[in-house]
Motif scaffolding. Structure first.
Motif, PDB file in Angstrom:
ATOM      1  N   UNK A 135       0.858  -1.265   0.046  1.00 40.10           N
ATOM      2  CA  UNK A 135      -0.012   0.085   0.066  1.00 40.10           C
ATOM      3  C   UNK A 135       0.812   1.117   0.110  1.00 40.10           C
ATOM      4  N   UNK A 136       0.597   1.987  -0.924  1.00 38.07           N
ATOM      5  CA  UNK A 136       1.296   3.618  -0.958  1.00 38.07           C
ATOM      6  C   UNK A 136       0.600   4.624  -0.039  1.00 38.07           C
ATOM      7  N   UNK A 137       1.011   5.021   0.783  1.00 37.48           N
ATOM      8  CA  UNK A 137       0.339   6.191   1.612  1.00 37.48           C
ATOM      9  C   UNK A 137       1.049   7.400   1.376  1.00 37.48           C
ATOM     10  N   UNK A 138       0.183   8.197   0.785  1.00 38.52           N
ATOM     11  CA  UNK A 138       0.474   9.678   0.929  1.00 38.52           C
ATOM     12  C   UNK A 138       0.463  10.560   2.192  1.00 38.52           C
ATOM     13  N   UNK A 139       1.354  11.284   2.370  1.00 35.26           N
ATOM     14  CA  UNK A 139       0.687  12.074   3.806  1.00 35.26           C
ATOM     15  C   UNK A 139       0.922  11.083   4.984  1.00 35.26           C
ATOM     16  N   UNK A 140       1.784  10.067   4.804  1.00 34.81           N
ATOM     17  CA  UNK A 140       1.921   8.860   5.904  1.00 34.81           C
ATOM     18  C   UNK A 140       2.663   9.384   7.074  1.00 34.81           C
ATOM     19  N   UNK A 141       3.192  10.595   6.807  1.00 31.61           N
ATOM     20  CA  UNK A 141       4.223  11.165   8.083  1.00 31.61           C
ATOM     21  C   UNK A 141       3.279  11.935   8.981  1.00 31.61           C
ATOM     22  N   UNK A 142       2.112  12.307   8.434  1.00 31.21           N
ATOM     23  CA  UNK A 142       1.177  13.253   9.356  1.00 31.21           C
ATOM     24  C   UNK A 142       0.487  12.796  10.542  1.00 31.21           C
ATOM     25  N   UNK A 143      -0.381  13.605  11.072  1.00 35.46           N
ATOM     26  CA  UNK A 143      -1.240  12.982  12.293  1.00 35.46           C
ATOM     27  C   UNK A 143      -1.808  11.974  12.230  1.00 35.46           C
ATOM     28  N   UNK A 144      -2.935  12.074  11.139  1.00 35.72           N
ATOM     29  CA  UNK A 144      -3.793  10.673  11.018  1.00 35.72           C
ATOM     30  C   UNK A 144      -3.042   9.709  10.196  1.00 35.72           C
ATOM     31  N   UNK A 145      -1.977  10.151   9.097  1.00 40.17           N
ATOM     32  CA  UNK A 145      -1.256   9.385   8.387  1.00 40.17           C
ATOM     33  C   UNK A 145      -0.561   8.359   9.257  1.00 40.17           C
ATOM     34  N   UNK A 146       0.070   8.721  10.109  1.00 43.86           N
ATOM     35  CA  UNK A 146       1.108   8.186  11.076  1.00 43.86           C
ATOM     36  C   UNK A 146       0.250   6.723  11.676  1.00 43.86           C
ATOM     37  N   UNK A 147      -0.800   7.054  12.145  1.00 47.36           N
ATOM     38  CA  UNK A 147      -1.738   5.975  12.669  1.00 47.36           C
ATOM     39  C   UNK A 147      -1.886   5.026  11.550  1.00 47.36           C
ATOM     40  N   UNK A 148      -2.327   5.384  10.504  1.00 46.19           N
ATOM     41  CA  UNK A 148      -2.775   4.593   9.552  1.00 46.19           C
ATOM     42  C   UNK A 148      -1.463   3.825   8.930  1.00 46.19           C
ATOM     43  N   UNK A 149      -0.383   4.208   8.892  1.00 44.87           N
ATOM     44  CA  UNK A 149       0.993   3.485   8.553  1.00 44.87           C
ATOM     45  C   UNK A 149       1.100   2.422   9.824  1.00 44.87           C
ATOM     46  N   UNK A 150       0.849   2.746  11.070  1.00 45.88           N
ATOM     47  CA  UNK A 150       1.024   1.853  12.176  1.00 45.88           C
ATOM     48  C   UNK A 150       0.052   0.710  12.021  1.00 45.88           C
ATOM     49  N   UNK A 151      -1.253   0.968  11.870  1.00 44.04           N
ATOM     50  CA  UNK A 151      -2.096   0.135  11.606  1.00 44.04           C
ATOM     51  C   UNK A 151      -1.821  -1.059  10.436  1.00 44.04           C
ATOM     52  N   UNK A 152      -1.477  -0.539   9.483  1.00 45.54           N
ATOM     53  CA  UNK A 152      -0.966  -1.315   8.183  1.00 45.54           C
ATOM     54  C   UNK A 152       0.161  -2.175   8.740  1.00 45.54           C
ATOM     55  N   UNK A 153       1.147  -1.520   9.277  1.00 48.49           N
ATOM     56  CA  UNK A 153       2.277  -2.354   9.405  1.00 48.49           C
ATOM     57  C   UNK A 153       2.091  -3.549  10.536  1.00 48.49           C
ATOM     58  N   UNK A 154       1.316  -3.169  11.302  1.00 49.81           N
ATOM     59  CA  UNK A 154       0.605  -4.302  12.500  1.00 49.81           C
ATOM     60  C   UNK A 154      -0.102  -5.485  11.716  1.00 49.81           C
ATOM     61  N   UNK A 155      -0.647  -5.146  10.766  1.00 49.76           N
ATOM     62  CA  UNK A 155      -1.294  -6.068   9.885  1.00 49.76           C
ATOM     63  C   UNK A 155      -0.494  -6.902   8.944  1.00 49.76           C
ATOM     64  N   UNK A 156       0.497  -6.525   8.706  1.00 47.77           N
ATOM     65  CA  UNK A 156       1.463  -7.131   7.860  1.00 47.77           C
ATOM     66  C   UNK A 156       1.448  -6.634   6.628  1.00 47.77           C
ATOM     67  N   UNK A 157       1.117  -5.214   6.187  1.00 48.41           N
ATOM     68  CA  UNK A 157       1.284  -4.832   4.863  1.00 48.41           C
ATOM     69  C   UNK A 157       2.656  -4.272   4.631  1.00 48.41           C
ATOM     70  N   UNK A 158       3.006  -4.406   3.472  1.00 45.50           N
ATOM     71  CA  UNK A 158       4.309  -3.652   3.016  1.00 45.50           C
ATOM     72  C   UNK A 158       3.756  -2.237   2.722  1.00 45.50           C
ATOM     73  N   UNK A 159       4.422  -1.353   3.376  1.00 42.88           N
ATOM     74  CA  UNK A 159       3.911   0.158   3.229  1.00 42.88           C
ATOM     75  C   UNK A 159       5.027   1.034   2.740  1.00 42.88           C
ATOM     76  N   UNK A 160       4.298   1.818   1.557  1.00 45.52           N
ATOM     77  CA  UNK A 160       5.276   2.484   0.946  1.00 45.52           C
ATOM     78  C   UNK A 160       4.817   4.048   1.587  1.00 45.52           C
ATOM     79  N   UNK A 161       5.718   4.945   1.785  1.00 49.33           N
ATOM     80  CA  UNK A 161       5.466   6.181   2.524  1.00 49.33           C
ATOM     81  C   UNK A 161       5.922   7.174   1.754  1.00 49.33           C
ATOM     82  N   UNK A 162       5.463   8.194   1.061  1.00 52.37           N
ATOM     83  CA  UNK A 162       5.859   9.439   0.152  1.00 52.37           C
ATOM     84  C   UNK A 162       6.214  10.513   1.515  1.00 52.37           C
TER      85      UNK A 162
END
Length: 340
Positions: free
Chosen positions: A5-32
């Motif tokens: 999953x590519x997450x844009x804005x993944x370093x932000x307030x909401x985005x960081x929580x999204x990245x955390x959720x995805x990583x914990x579920x085992x997704x490979x995460x790309x952050x711009x």
């Protein structure tokens, strides 16, 4: 096979929580990220569980054509969250509208070029549903639903809201012109709750900081907002990603409350620890001193004292979202401020 999953804005307030959720579920995460040189902006993500083997970063600028093409190729889905949320700007066209609309065009253009992207989850806002609180009364509504779009904002009045509705309409237009990927839109209310990024300059954090600072101690405006926990907004994005039957828009709000209800929760859980407002500021006074709080006369006229309501049935029934109680959201957020 691990989904990417590519997450844009993944370093932000909401985005960081999204990245955390995805990583914990085992997704490979790309952050711009805008620049690899600003390590302080994304260091907190490298400390998340599973980040060492599942997280990678791409350099991309919202305003540069084709900047997201490489990151989108090979991704199964895109969560597009990158868009300015600020009430401190000089030029609304340059600082709000262009990044929101051009960025959306750019990221969805990358989805079009990608041979792998099948779903896009777009972060919009209830600001794309309505502009001013008085809209509900003027339109003869008892509540706002996903069918409603903001028609009352402009570059001169509520420009942030104007940027959100324009970006979302642009996204639906682009989505309608292709059949490679489907799209789900998340429309959160005002987001509160703890931050993973310690140096986040999110407007949500600023609102709480200002309230706790004592700036409103002589009186708070009677403003009603939908409120929602940042962790629930992140969950909503992941549910929208995973639920194949999810479609359209989803308003995300735990409740509607005003400033004094927020103050009551802080007073209850942290008695006598902050110089909080003890009363509602009279609307007439706000016309005189509103500028000190960044409130224009037109904003005061069309928002102060007007209740709003949101229908959140779709988020509960179709996404299966279970909301964090508002009191817990506020308490967790204030506790984080106290511990930092």
């Amino acid at each position: 096979m691990t989904k990417t999953v590519l997450v844009t804005g993944g370093t932000g307030y909401i985005g960081s929580w999204v990245v955390k959720e995805l990583l914990e579920m085992g997704y490979r995460v790309r952050v711009s990220v805008r620049s690899f040189n600003r390590k302080d902006k994304y260091l907190h993500l490298q400390n998340l569980p599973n980040s060492s083997n599942l997280l990678e970063f791409f350099e991309a600028d919202l305003l540069i054509d084709g900047a997201f093409d490489n990151a989108a190729e090979g991704a199964d889905a895109i969560i597009h969250m990158a868009s300015p949320f600020t009430l401190r700007f000089k030029d609304p066209q340059r600082d709000l509208l262009d990044p929101a609309v051009k960025g959306t065009r750019n990221v969805l253009g990358a989805a079009n070029k990608s041979s792998t992207v099948k779903r896009v989850v777009l972060t919009s806002s209830v600001a794309a549903v309505h502009g001013d609180n008085i809209d509900m009364k003027e339109q003869g509504l008892t509540e706002f639903t996903e069918e409603h779009f903001n028609t009352t904002s402009s570059l001169k009045h509520q420009p942030y809201s104007f940027s959100k509705v324009n970006a979302e309409r642009e996204a639906w237009q682009i989505n309608a012109e292709q059949s490679k990927w489907d799209m789900v839109v998340i429309n959160p209310a005002l987001v509160l709750g703890p931050s993973i990024a310690q140096n986040s300059n999110s407007e949500s954090l600023q609102i709480m900081k200002v309230l706790l600072s004592g700036k409103y101690r002589f009186g708070a405006p009677e403003l009603y907002f939908g409120f929602v926990d940042v962790r629930d907004v992140a969950k909503a994005h992941v549910l929208a990603l995973e639920n194949h039957s999810a479609s359209g828009r989803y308003i995300i709000a735990e409740r509607v409350a005003n400033f004094m209800e927020l103050v009551a929760i802080i007073n209850k859980n942290f008695p006598d620890q902050y110089k909080l407002p003890k009363m509602v500021a009279p609307k007439g006074l706000l016309f005189l001193v509103g500028a000190l709080f960044g409130l224009s006369p037109r904003f005061v006229a069309r928002n102060v004292g007007y209740r709003i309501a949101f229908n959140t049935n779709l988020s509960r029934q179709e996404l299966g979202l279970v909301y964090t109680p508002f009191e817990q959201t506020v308490t967790d957020m204030v506790n984080q401020f106290r511990n930092n």
